[in-house]
Write an enzyme that holds these catalytic residues in place. Structure first.
Site, short mmCIF file in Angstrom:
data_model
loop_
_atom_site.label_atom_id
_atom_site.label_comp_id
_atom_site.label_asym_id
_atom_site.label_seq_id
_atom_site.Cartn_x
_atom_site.Cartn_y
_atom_site.Cartn_z
N SER A 1 8.23 2.17 -5.96
CA SER A 1 8.51 3.11 -4.85
C SER A 1 9.64 2.64 -3.95
CB SER A 1 7.25 3.39 -4.06
OG SER A 1 6.92 2.33 -3.20
N THR B 1 2.91 1.69 -3.13
CA THR B 1 2.49 1.59 -1.73
C THR B 1 3.63 1.20 -0.79
OG1 THR B 1 1.81 -0.70 -2.09
CG2 THR B 1 0.11 0.99 -2.30
N THR C 1 2.47 0.44 -8.41
CA THR C 1 1.55 -0.56 -8.96
C THR C 1 0.39 0.08 -9.71
OG1 THR C 1 2.15 -2.14 -7.26
CG2 THR C 1 0.03 -2.47 -8.29
N1 ASP Z 1 3.86 -2.92 -4.31
C1 ASP Z 1 4.08 -1.60 -4.66
C2 ASP Z 1 2.82 -0.82 -4.99
O1 ASP Z 1 1.82 -1.17 -4.44
C3 ASP Z 1 5.12 -1.34 -5.64
C4 ASP Z 1 5.69 0.00 -5.31
O2 ASP Z 1 5.72 0.34 -4.15
O3 ASP Z 1 6.06 0.70 -6.24
O4 ASP Z 1 2.80 0.11 -5.72
#
Ligand code: ASP
Length: 329
Positions: free
Chosen positions: A56, A89, A12
Site C-alpha cells: 500500500s 495497513t 500484508t
Molecule cells: N505493512 C503493510 C501491511 O500491513 C504493507 C502494506 O501496507 O502494503 O499491509
C-alpha cells in the site's frame, strides 16, 4: 443471505515470504484469499473483484479515485449489502479517508488488512476478513459510510490512524476511540461518526500537492522548492496549535501570493489548529496571510482533501468553505 463484495488491493493480508529473498511480497490472488476463509460463506454470499496486488506504499490518490469508482458501481448493484476492501495497513487510513470523501455516506465500505503475513504463525488476515464481512453484512453499519475494521474494532475513516509499526492493535482513533466492536454476536456500536463528510463529486485528484512537516529551526527550503516547482497546493504540518519557524512565514506568504493554497494542520496527533499565537511564524499571523485551517485532520488526510477539492475545480474560497465544513471549524 446478504451479498458482500470483496475488493482486493494487496498488502500484508495478501503477502507471503518469498523463500529466495526472505521478503514479504503480495502474491495471494483474490480468489485464493477468500478461499482461505471458508467460514465467510456462512455469513454472506461473497463476490470478489481483484483491483490490484500491491504494497500500500504504492497506492496513490489517483488509484484511490479509481477504487472509489469500482466501489460505487458495486454498491449500485441492488443485491449488494456492503463492500469490503482488503488493503495494506501502511496507507489504509488514506485510502479509507479518500473513499469517505468521494462516496460520502454511501456504504458500508469496510477496509481491512493484516499485520502478519500468511507465512507467519498467528496470521491475522482471516479473522480480520471475517470481522470485516460481518460489519459489511450488518444493516446497522450502513449509516457509518467508510470504516476500518481490524483487531475486532470498527474505526471511522476520518479518525483512524496506524499507531504502531507491528502491533496487531495498531489502529486507533486518537481521543475518540473506535465506533464500536465486532464479535461473535455481531456488530456492537458504541458511538456514531462525529461528522458526515460534506458532498464532493467523485473527481480525480490534482497532482502536485505537497505535505511539509515543521521541525524546530528547519530552513524553508522545501516550501521554496514547492513554490519553484509550481506546486498546486501545500499542506504544512505545523507545531502545536498551528505555528511555524519564522522564515516559513515569508515562504508561505510567497506561496499564497502565487495563488498556491496552503492548508495548515498540526503535527500533534490530538487536538486541532486554533491559530492562537502572534509574532513571526505564529498561527494568528499565518491566518492573517490567508492560510486554510485543516482543523484536526492529519497531514496526509488534509493533503487528500485538498487534492480532491482542487480536483473538483473549486476556487480558493470554495476550497476554504469545504475545509470549514469538513473540520467543523
Ligand atoms: N505493512 C503493510 C501491511 O500491513 C504493507 C502494506 O501496507 O502494503 O499491509
Amino acid at each position: 443471505m446478504p451479498v458482500v463484495q470483496i475488493v482486493t488491493t494487496g498488502g500484508t493480508i495478501a503477502s507471503r515470504i518469498d523463500p529466495a529473498s526472505g521478503a514479504a511480497v503480495p502474491v495471494v490472488k483474490a480468489d485464493e484469499l477468500v478461499a482461505q476463509v471458508p467460514v465467510l460463506s456462512e455469513i454472506a454470499e461473497i463476490r470478489v473483484t481483484e483491483f490490484s496486488l500491491v504494497g500500500s506504499w504504492n497506492m496513490t490518490p489517483a488509484r484511490m479515485a479509481a477504487l472509489a469508482r469500482t466501489v460505487r458501481d458495486l454498491l449500485a448493484e441492488p443485491e449488494t449489502a456492503g463492500v469490503v476492501i482488503t488493503h495494506g495497513t501502511d496507507t489504509m487510513e488514506e485510502s479509507a479517508f479518500a473513499l469517505s470523501l468521494l462516496l460520502g455516506s454511501e456504504g458500508p465500505v469496510v477496509f481491512t488488512g493484516a499485520m502478519l503475513n500468511a507465512s507467519e504463525p498467528g496470521f491475522d488476515g482471516p479473522r480480520n476478513l471475517v470481522a470485516a464481512v460481518r460489519v459489511a453484512a450488518d444493516p446497522a453499519a450502513r449509516q457509518l459510510g467508510t470504516v476500518v475494521v481490524l483487531n475486532n474494532e470498527i474505526h471511522a475513516a476520518r479518525d483512524v490512524t496506524k499507531s504502531h509499526t507491528t502491533a496487531l492493535d495498531t489502529f486507533i482513533s486518537p481521543g475518540l476511540g473506535p465506533l464500536g466492536i465486532v464479535d461473535d454476536r455481531g456488530v456492537w456500536l458504541r458511538r456514531q461518526p462525529t461528522q458526515a463528510p460534506p458532498p464532493l463529486p467523485l473527481v480525480d485528484p490534482v497532482p502536485g500537492v505537497y505535505l511539509i512537516k515543521m521541525a524546530a529551526g528547519m530552513e524553508d527550503l522545501l516550501l521554496r522548492a514547492a513554490l519553484q516547482g509550481q506546486a498546486r497546493g501545500v499542506v504544512v504540518e505545523a507545531s502545536g496549535t498551528g505555528n511555524v519557524y519564522e522564515p516559513w512565514e515569508d515562504a508561505i506568504a510567497d506561496l499564497l501570493a502565487a495563488g498556491i493554497p496552503v492548508v495548515v494542520v498540526s503535527r500533534c496527533p490530538g487536538g486541532r489548529v486554533t491559530f492562537t499565537y502572534g509574532g513571526r511564524g505564529g498561527g494568528k499571523s499565518l491566518e492573517a496571510l490567508g492560510v486554510i485551517s485543516g482543523g484536526d485532520l492529519s497531514g496526509p488526510k488534509a493533503r487528500l482533501a485538498l487534492m480532491f477539492a482542487l480536483g473538483a475545480g473549486w476556487d480558493l474560497e470554495r476550497v476554504r468553505a469545504y475545509f470549514a465544513q469538513l473540520t467543523g471549524d
